[in-house]
Motif scaffolding. Sequence first.
Motif, PDB file in Angstrom:
ATOM      1  N   ARG A  39       0.933  -1.249  -0.126  1.00 37.01           N
ATOM      2  CA  ARG A  39       0.125   0.084   0.055  1.00 37.01           C
ATOM      3  C   ARG A  39       0.820   1.206  -0.038  1.00 37.01           C
ATOM      4  O   ARG A  39       2.064   0.987   0.782  1.00 37.01           O
ATOM      5  N   MET A  40       0.549   2.218  -0.724  1.00 40.81           N
ATOM      6  CA  MET A  40       1.428   3.411  -0.635  1.00 40.81           C
ATOM      7  C   MET A  40       0.442   4.746  -0.622  1.00 40.81           C
ATOM      8  O   MET A  40      -0.475   4.789  -1.031  1.00 40.81           O
ATOM      9  N   ALA A  41       1.211   5.684  -0.156  1.00 36.20           N
ATOM     10  CA  ALA A  41       0.730   7.004   0.049  1.00 36.20           C
ATOM     11  C   ALA A  41       1.734   8.109  -0.590  1.00 36.20           C
ATOM     12  O   ALA A  41       2.964   8.218  -0.206  1.00 36.20           O
ATOM     13  N   LEU A  42       1.218   8.381  -1.770  1.00 37.37           N
ATOM     14  CA  LEU A  42       1.840   9.665  -2.549  1.00 37.37           C
ATOM     15  C   LEU A  42       1.716  10.908  -2.053  1.00 37.37           C
ATOM     16  O   LEU A  42       0.299  11.261  -1.506  1.00 37.37           O
ATOM     17  N   GLU A  43       2.437  11.902  -2.263  1.00 35.91           N
ATOM     18  CA  GLU A  43       2.105  13.215  -1.885  1.00 35.91           C
ATOM     19  C   GLU A  43       1.041  13.580  -2.856  1.00 35.91           C
ATOM     20  O   GLU A  43       0.841  13.400  -3.828  1.00 35.91           O
ATOM     21  N   PRO A  44      -0.005  14.805  -2.178  1.00 39.14           N
ATOM     22  CA  PRO A  44      -0.789  15.196  -2.967  1.00 39.14           C
ATOM     23  C   PRO A  44      -0.132  16.079  -4.163  1.00 39.14           C
ATOM     24  O   PRO A  44       1.035  16.469  -3.936  1.00 39.14           O
ATOM     25  N   GLY A  45      -0.845  16.052  -5.430  1.00 41.70           N
ATOM     26  CA  GLY A  45      -0.178  16.605  -6.422  1.00 41.70           C
ATOM     27  C   GLY A  45       0.801  15.718  -7.358  1.00 41.70           C
ATOM     28  O   GLY A  45       1.444  16.158  -8.113  1.00 41.70           O
ATOM     29  N   PHE A  46       0.871  14.247  -6.869  1.00 36.32           N
ATOM     30  CA  PHE A  46       1.631  13.557  -7.698  1.00 36.32           C
ATOM     31  C   PHE A  46       0.697  12.205  -7.969  1.00 36.32           C
ATOM     32  O   PHE A  46      -0.096  11.969  -7.161  1.00 36.32           O
TER      33      PHE A  46
END
Length: 151
Positions: free
Chosen positions: A56-63
């Motif tokens: 599971r991954m969490a990318l920064e907003p805007g990416f």
Amino acid sequence: MSRVICEFVQGADASLGLPAYATAGAAGADLRANLPDRGRIVLAPGARAAVPTGLRMALEPGFEMQVRPRSGLALRQGLTVANAPGTVDSDFRGEVMVILVNLGADPVGIAHGDRIAQAVIAPVVRAGFVEGVPEGTARGAGGFGSTGIAG
């Protein structure tokens, strides 16, 4: 540099490690098959499957994360990403799966730990859609192949 927070899902093999860039100049980080029971799957010609990465991954907003084929697998075995490039949005929190399709003439085996795709992290530009009449261009409404460039 954008930061991607990764977590192994329950039952995944964490010993495979996180996605990694194979060389200093690589644009994509390798994603690996993280198969239940450390098994293997076989894709018949024309078949497709959602192959788990165990992450599971969490990318920064805007990416976004673009999931792209590995060129060697595509050339040698006909294995590619069915929806290339696949998109993982910054607000998605489920397990990342890679939709692989076998476009080759022979069955293709995918083993636990195999590098199956690459992840490219890219900025996202959101557009504002407005109703109106688009300006004309030299190309006009021409469709596929209408630019006049010989293929």
